[in-house]
Enzyme design. Structure first.
Site, PDB file in Angstrom:
ATOM      1  N   VAL A   7      -3.190   3.245  12.783  1.00 56.79           N
ATOM      2  CA  VAL A   7      -4.443   3.845  12.064  1.00 56.79           C
ATOM      3  C   VAL A   7      -3.802   4.785  11.281  1.00 56.79           C
ATOM      4  CG1 VAL A   7      -6.362   4.842  12.673  1.00 56.79           C
ATOM      5  CG2 VAL A   7      -5.486   3.076  14.197  1.00 56.79           C
ATOM      6  N   CYS A   8      -4.456   4.734  10.148  1.00 56.20           N
ATOM      7  CA  CYS A   8      -4.091   5.732   9.058  1.00 56.20           C
ATOM      8  C   CYS A   8      -5.563   6.215   8.334  1.00 56.20           C
ATOM      9  CB  CYS A   8      -2.971   5.644   8.185  1.00 56.20           C
ATOM     10  SG  CYS A   8      -3.340   4.022   7.291  1.00 56.20           S
ATOM     11  N   SER A   9      -5.401   6.865   7.303  1.00 63.30           N
ATOM     12  CA  SER A   9      -6.269   7.155   6.229  1.00 63.30           C
ATOM     13  C   SER A   9      -6.859   6.066   5.429  1.00 63.30           C
ATOM     14  CB  SER A   9      -5.971   8.488   5.226  1.00 63.30           C
ATOM     15  OG  SER A   9      -5.849   9.437   5.795  1.00 63.30           O
ATOM     16  N   GLY A  11      -4.501   2.817   4.770  1.00 65.98           N
ATOM     17  CA  GLY A  11      -3.909   1.622   5.327  1.00 65.98           C
ATOM     18  C   GLY A  11      -2.901   1.153   4.369  1.00 65.98           C
ATOM     19  N   VAL A  39      -8.832   4.794   9.839  1.00 63.94           N
ATOM     20  CA  VAL A  39      -9.368   5.431  10.977  1.00 63.94           C
ATOM     21  C   VAL A  39     -10.895   4.993  11.053  1.00 63.94           C
ATOM     22  CG1 VAL A  39      -9.762   7.546   9.907  1.00 63.94           C
ATOM     23  CG2 VAL A  39      -9.516   7.393  12.311  1.00 63.94           C
TER      24      VAL A  39
END
Length: 101
Positions: A7-9, A11, A39
């Site tokens: 999960v990130c800001s 992708g 996220v």
């Protein structure tokens, strides 16, 4: 097969790490499915994961995600491993969280 959600800001960079993780897992014959998501989608996709790993840029969300998924291992990827795109270390982190090593 273990399902790992990154999960990130947005992708983008996490997708690069995802490929490195897949390459390493294949070399050691460790069956994983790795997917990267922003996220904003965690509520929808988190239930399908065996482990959830957050990118360092959103690690401030760690406690909230852990609370949302109390029955799953949730951890932040170490910034050094993320920055170096060290798929091996991130797979090892997932293995440790899953009790596979």
């Amino acid at each position: 097969m273990k399902k790992i959600i990154l999960v990130c800001s947005a992708g983008m960079s996490t997708s690069l790490l995802m490929n490195k993780m897949r390459d390493y897992a294949q070399r050691i014959d460790y069956a994983i499915e790795v997917k990267a998501h922003p996220v904003s989608e965690i509520g929808e996709i988190g239930q399908t994961a065996d482990v959830i790993l957050l990118g360092p840029q959103i690690r401030f969300n760690l406690a909230n995600v852990q609370k949302q998924f109390p029955d799953k291992p949730v951890e932040s990827i170490p910034p050094t491993d993320y920055g170096m795109m060290n798929g091996e270390n991130v797979v090892k982190l997932a293995q440790k969280l899953l009790g596979d090593i």
